[in-house]
Design a protein around this motif. Structure first.
Motif, PDB file in Angstrom:
ATOM      1  N   THR A 173     131.626 -11.201  -6.274  1.00  0.00           N
ATOM      2  CA  THR A 173     131.136 -11.179  -7.390  1.00  0.00           C
ATOM      3  C   THR A 173     132.028 -10.238  -8.450  1.00  0.00           C
ATOM      4  O   THR A 173     132.399 -10.692  -9.344  1.00  0.00           O
ATOM      5  CB  THR A 173     129.684 -10.832  -7.647  1.00  0.00           C
ATOM      6  OG1 THR A 173     128.990 -11.854  -6.819  1.00  0.00           O
ATOM      7  CG2 THR A 173     129.343 -10.819  -9.022  1.00  0.00           C
ATOM      8  N   GLN A 200     125.758 -15.202 -11.170  1.00  0.00           N
ATOM      9  CA  GLN A 200     125.151 -15.555  -9.785  1.00  0.00           C
ATOM     10  C   GLN A 200     123.497 -15.765 -10.232  1.00  0.00           C
ATOM     11  O   GLN A 200     122.998 -16.645  -9.659  1.00  0.00           O
ATOM     12  CB  GLN A 200     125.384 -14.526  -8.989  1.00  0.00           C
ATOM     13  CG  GLN A 200     124.809 -14.603  -7.445  1.00  0.00           C
ATOM     14  CD  GLN A 200     125.445 -13.559  -6.467  1.00  0.00           C
ATOM     15  OE1 GLN A 200     126.201 -12.700  -6.820  1.00  0.00           O
ATOM     16  NE2 GLN A 200     124.946 -13.859  -4.873  1.00  0.00           N
ATOM     17  N   ASP A 223     129.793 -18.347  -9.701  1.00  0.00           N
ATOM     18  CA  ASP A 223     129.337 -17.509  -8.726  1.00  0.00           C
ATOM     19  C   ASP A 223     128.055 -18.262  -8.021  1.00  0.00           C
ATOM     20  O   ASP A 223     126.996 -18.102  -8.516  1.00  0.00           O
ATOM     21  CB  ASP A 223     129.017 -16.092  -9.451  1.00  0.00           C
ATOM     22  CG  ASP A 223     129.176 -15.264  -8.433  1.00  0.00           C
ATOM     23  OD1 ASP A 223     129.332 -15.196  -7.172  1.00  0.00           O
ATOM     24  OD2 ASP A 223     128.693 -13.824  -8.718  1.00  0.00           O
ATOM     25  N   GLU A 224     128.436 -18.725  -6.963  1.00  0.00           N
ATOM     26  CA  GLU A 224     127.448 -19.557  -6.044  1.00  0.00           C
ATOM     27  C   GLU A 224     126.598 -20.414  -7.031  1.00  0.00           C
ATOM     28  O   GLU A 224     125.322 -20.125  -6.972  1.00  0.00           O
ATOM     29  CB  GLU A 224     126.427 -18.382  -5.325  1.00  0.00           C
ATOM     30  CG  GLU A 224     127.411 -17.427  -4.545  1.00  0.00           C
ATOM     31  CD  GLU A 224     126.681 -16.701  -3.560  1.00  0.00           C
ATOM     32  OE1 GLU A 224     125.697 -17.012  -3.196  1.00  0.00           O
ATOM     33  OE2 GLU A 224     127.137 -15.566  -3.175  1.00  0.00           O
TER      34      GLU A 224
END
Ligand code: ATP
Ligand code: ATP
Ligand code: MG
Ligand code: MG
Lengths: 238, 245, 234, 234, 238
Positions: A47, A82, A157-158
């Motif tokens: 991240t 995220q 991010d994910e």
């Protein structure tokens, strides 16, 4: 058309907080095309690296430079965090927001918003406060909000962490078509299947540094370092 | 505890008297500076031991209702007419207080009235009546500000207006701006201060003994000397006139 | 004790008889305080938000100063405004002294730091939440301020109401710059101070109760209008 | 204008010469306001937090009332406290009138609603964040209040500082219940009012500047002590 | 020893918000033992159902009752939220918090805290503000904070969504040993592999109702309804 923004060059980048080095030193060049996948264990700095590239994390040392002036580069990137950040507005207003910033004509805004609401299956929720959405719905909305600006570079991010199987496939399709339109994508994931399916090249982060890097073909089938091999096996890495 | 009117406090006389009282009687007098009406209320409630005010009718009512046993005159000073230096109404040339007001009534310059039912305000009303004028019928030039002496003077200074003030407050006032003392001296302008001890039968806790001590002192020759000797810029402010018992 | 009862009764009568003086000074109170509130909010909401989002060198000091200015004694503000507006002062030619405008100016000075401080505090949380997103979307400073004020409007209610409360209950400054002139600059609080000085406690309290009732009325209607709690997050 | 300059000069001299009167009344100002602040915070912080976390029938009304009470005119509070503490009032026997204690009582009444309102507003956000977790952990009401106050202490700073500011600058109420008695209940604000009445603007302003300097000093030291901004979240 | 709290019975449970029914009607009994896995598409009501069981969601209709009085039941459950809620304290203080609520002796608290910090690999982060942890670290901390109370019943809402492979395996091991100690676990996941590995029985949520339910063996290998079959294929369900 390939984006003129790239390559992005990270030079001797470090991020320190309270004396601890969270990231770096990282030296890295991102080419103009394709999808770069960042993998690595929890807390390894994925991240942080993504945020550094996007310019939302303060650097302690080094520099991150685009091929165009910074002000221009900033306009053409989108980022999906995220943990999705929802504006305290309705679902539709969340999608409208990035477009309103750019003084687009109203009709065009409404058309885009409706297109994307349908695309992520949230048209029935458009009047709901976005903070009340389910975990997966928030992630889809954040992704749509990022894509609605038609960015040249997209950081994720994910993005599929809380998504069901169908939504994940759907998002992957969206990403593939974005790639075809030459959007540059840099993303992280813990889903190694997804990593394999999408990656053009890949980075393995460990303890804040890029431990291994390579084109997807070699990276997944012939990992060089012992650590990456252990990571793929699902072992804990010291 | 002694409740006094704002005009007394503003005169600065307290700063002379209190140390002397401390010296002679070893008595710490705590001054509560309030409006006349409020001073009387503090006495009625028994929250102070004595009051020093200047509004004869109100004082007599206070005694008549049994809140105090008697009133004791201590001293007087006088009221003065203050106004803009240019004196558009020609108050300075007036022969009496009534004439001064009549002139104001004709020219209608800005006039500030205390408007707070204080001793000074009551005096002003009485003076208007003596001049055969009714303040209620005045127009915009007559400003009732509803404030203490100092605040009213500040307002008058801001408006360049006429005002009736007690001499002591005027002399001590720091914000004279364009104002000047225009008329004084008519006997109608005298301002009698009286001391009233709160009735101990109504309020057992009041320190009547101290109040009486203070009264004795205030009517003593020593007080007379200090009061008569108090000057600002060489002007005498108060004239002691307490009659020995 | 009796005074309090008498005050309530008097307040009741003043109100039911539509006492014209009372109407006039109540309206003037509202007019002055609401004007001050609007002006102060227009300054303080963006200012407080700006301080929440912008990091500059003396930011911490600025915030401390702002907090300290919440303690500005109204009398001092009144004095300074008086000096500036008085005939011999720099703005004397405007002839504003002893007008409602002067009172509004004084109140704006008093309540702006209060509103800005509370705004800053409320916006800090929201900014922590929005920070990454708004930076990522490359918003301009002004867009950020607008977004935060709009999305945090429920939180800013307290800031504005606190400012209004302070304005409507204030007396020290407006006494000096307004002069408590009957029919011109007398408002509820200065009238209360006057009656207190006169020793007419019952009337003073009556006016006080009217003022409190006014404040409660305004607060309830604002809460009702904004449906603050209904739109609550849970 | 000159007055303002003179005031600054006078303030400077008062301070550098350690004027004993000034020291005394400044200390008394601090003592009264800080005591009021401590007592009011002890009431208002839990109360405001409670209102943020508990849903009860008349909650919305209570909050509106609290907001309205921020507008309590100090003069009215002073009057009511006066009537209650007066010899002929119910608490007259305590002999508290015209003592610093009476001033503290009046100030507590004035600043408690302000602190509670700002607390309520600040705690609402934190409660929205903690709500599920604290309910899931089956905490008692009191544990929730403690947790929120502790974890939200940085946000409560503004609430307390606003209360302190209002207290230290307040004059209407403490004038009535304290009486502005020299050497006993005179504080900075009442002294300023007195000098203003005397028309001695320079001295009044000087005292005002001292008061403002005091407030700034306290704010900066509190900020510094609590390192508010350093521990910031980003 | 099997928990005396169970069975948990949901009777005609509905959750409505602004006229919309988010959940229900649901009728359900949870037996005293094992791990129940809840699966279903995004927004199907999994989180809502879990919250209803735990008692943090207001019911519009129906009832949820434990075998013991409510007050007692509340003490013995833990819940890990889909988006981890971190107290604004250090990592160690977050772990301490639930224990401090119960007036445990200090020494015992410290021992437990250190045990769990080690267990989730965050001992090096113990002094850090928990809000600064990485996404995966937050999830691990939330899980440890739930387990440290030794609950009889444990609710987990996608506990591994942001975890790397090794951490996921590690958590699964922890859950298995908790099951051996007769902890009752009810969880959701989008990771069908994980669902298969852990589930004793399973629920399929769709549009706010329990669409299919069965022991894991049948559920995964022989889904009855067309919708569940489509879900397993990763198709979008109307
Ligand atoms: N102020 C700080 N001081 C010390 N460590 C910090 C600080 N802020 C963050 N960290 C640590 O930095 C590390 C990097 O976090 P980052 O979010 O980049 O990890 P990640 O690879 O994205 O992990 P995940 O897969 O869990 O999301 C984390 O271990 C975090 O605990
Ligand atoms: N106040 C509301 N009004 C209308 N719909 C709401 C409201 N609050 C929540 N919802 C909807 O209720 C649905 C149930 O959400 P829930 O969180 O239970 O889903 P979930 O199965 O956990 O999804 P995910 O897998 O994405 O976490 C969501 O679609 C959400 O948008
Ligand atoms: Mg991460
Ligand atoms: Mg969910």
């Amino acid at each position: 058309m390939v984006s003129v923004m790239l390559p992005l060059t990270l030079k001797d980048v470090s991020v320190r907080r309270r004396g601890k080095r969270l990231l770096g030193p990282v030296n890295l060049t991102l080419n103009p095309e394709g999808l770069t996948m960042i993998v690595g264990p929890n807390g390894s700095g994925k991240t942080t690296l993504l945020r550094v590239m996007h310019g939302v994390e303060r650097l302690s040392e080094g520099s991150a430079t685009w091929a165009v002036p910074e002000e221009e580069a900033r306009h053409r990137q989108s980022y999906v965090f995220q943990t999705p950040i929802m504006l305290r507005r309705t679902v539709a207003d969340n999608l409208r927001y990035p477009l309103q910033l750019t003084a687009k004509p109203r009709a065009e805004i409404e058309e885009l918003v409706h297109h994307w609401l349908k695309r992520i299956g949230l048209d029935a929720r458009m009047g709901l406060q976005a903070t009340r959405l389910s975990g997966g719905e928030k992630q889809k909305l954040a992704l749509a909000r990022a894509l609605i600006r038609k960015p040249d570079v997209l950081f994720l991010d994910e993005p599929c962490a809380n998504l069901d199987g169908a939504s994940t496939r759907d998002i992957e399709t969206i990403l593939r078509s974005a790639l075809l339109e030459k959007t540059r994508i840099i993303m992280t994931t813990h889903d190694l299947g997804q990593a394999r399916r999408l990656a053009g090249d890949a980075l393995f982060m460990l303890h804040g540094v890029v431990h291994e890097r390579g084109p997807a073909s070699d990276f997944f089938s012939a990992p060089q370092t012992a650590e990456l091999q252990a990571f793929f096996r699902g072992d804990i890495i010291a | 505890k002694l409740a006094v009117t704002t005009s007394f406090e503003n005169s600065g006389l307290a700063d002379v008297l209190l140390p002397a009282i401390k010296e002679d009687l070893d008595l710490d007098v705590q001054l509560l500076v309030v409006g006349t009406g409020q001073a009387l209320r503090l006495g009625e409630a028994g929250d102070v031991d004595a009051i020093l005010v200047h509004s004869r009718t109100a004082e007599e009512k206070f005694v008549a209702e049994g809140h105090g046993t008697y009133r004791r005159e201590i001293m007087y000073n006088d009221f003065v007419f203050i106004g803009p230096k240019e004196d558009p109404a020609g108050v300075a040339k007036a022969g009496s207080a009534a004439e001064a007001l009549k002139r104001i009534g004709v020219v209608k310059p800005a006039f500030v009235s205390r408007g707070d039912d204080s001793g000074t305000h009551k005096k002003e009303i009485a003076l208007w009546q003596a001049a055969d004028l009714a303040p209620e019928s005045f127009g915009d030039w007559y400003r009732e500000v509803g404030a203490g002496m100092g605040a009213s003077l500040n307002t008058a200074a801001g408006l360049d207006a006429y005002i009736l003030a007690d001499r002591a407050s005027w002399l001590n006032f720091g914000n004279k701006a364009g104002l000047d003392l225009l008329y004084a001296g008519d006997a109608a302008l005298f301002n009698q201060y009286a001391f009233l001890a709160v009735n101990p039968e109504k309020h057992a806790h009041v320190r009547n003994d101290l109040a009486l001590q203070l009264e004795d002192w205030l009517t003593s020759p020593r007080a007379a000397e200090l009061i008569n000797g108090y000057t600002i810029n060489g002007e005498t402010l108060f004239i002691f006139n307490a009659k020995p018992e | 004790m009796n005074d309090i009862l008498e005050g309530l009764v008097a307040a009741f009568w003043l109100v039911v008889t539509f006492d014209p003086d009372l109407m006039q000074i109540s309206l003037r109170s509202l007019q002055v305080s609401l004007s001050a509130l609007v002006i102060a909010s227009a300054i303080a909401l963006p200012l407080g938000t700006f301080l929440a989002i912008r990091r500059f060198r003396y930011r911490r000091l600025t915030i401390s100063l702002l907090n300290a200015l919440m303690g500005l004694p109204p009398v001092v503000v009144g004095l300074i405004v008086y000096i500036l507006l008085s005939r011999s002062g720099p703005f004397g030619v405007l002839g504003l002294l002893f007008t409602p405008t002067a009172m509004i100016i004084a109140q704006v000075i008093i309540i702006t730091p209060l509103i800005a401080s509370i705004t800053h505090q409320a916006m800090r949380e929201l900014w922590a939440e929005y920070h990454d997103l708004l930076i990522s979307l490359n918003t301009s400073g002004w867009q950020r301020i607008k977004t935060l004020i709009w999305d945090g409007r429920r939180n800013l209610l307290t800031a504005s109401l606190a400012g209004f409360g302070r304005a409507i209950g204030e007396v020290g400054a407006i006494m000096i710059v307004g002069g408590n002139i009957d029919n011109a600059t007398r408002v509820l609080t200065t009238a209360i101070a006057l009656e207190t000085g006169k020793g007419d406690f019952a009337l003073a309290l009556a006016l006080g109760f009217v003022l409190i009732a006014l404040a409660i009325g305004i607060n309830i209607s604002i809460h009702w209008l904004s449906r603050t709690e209904r739109e609550g997050r849970w």
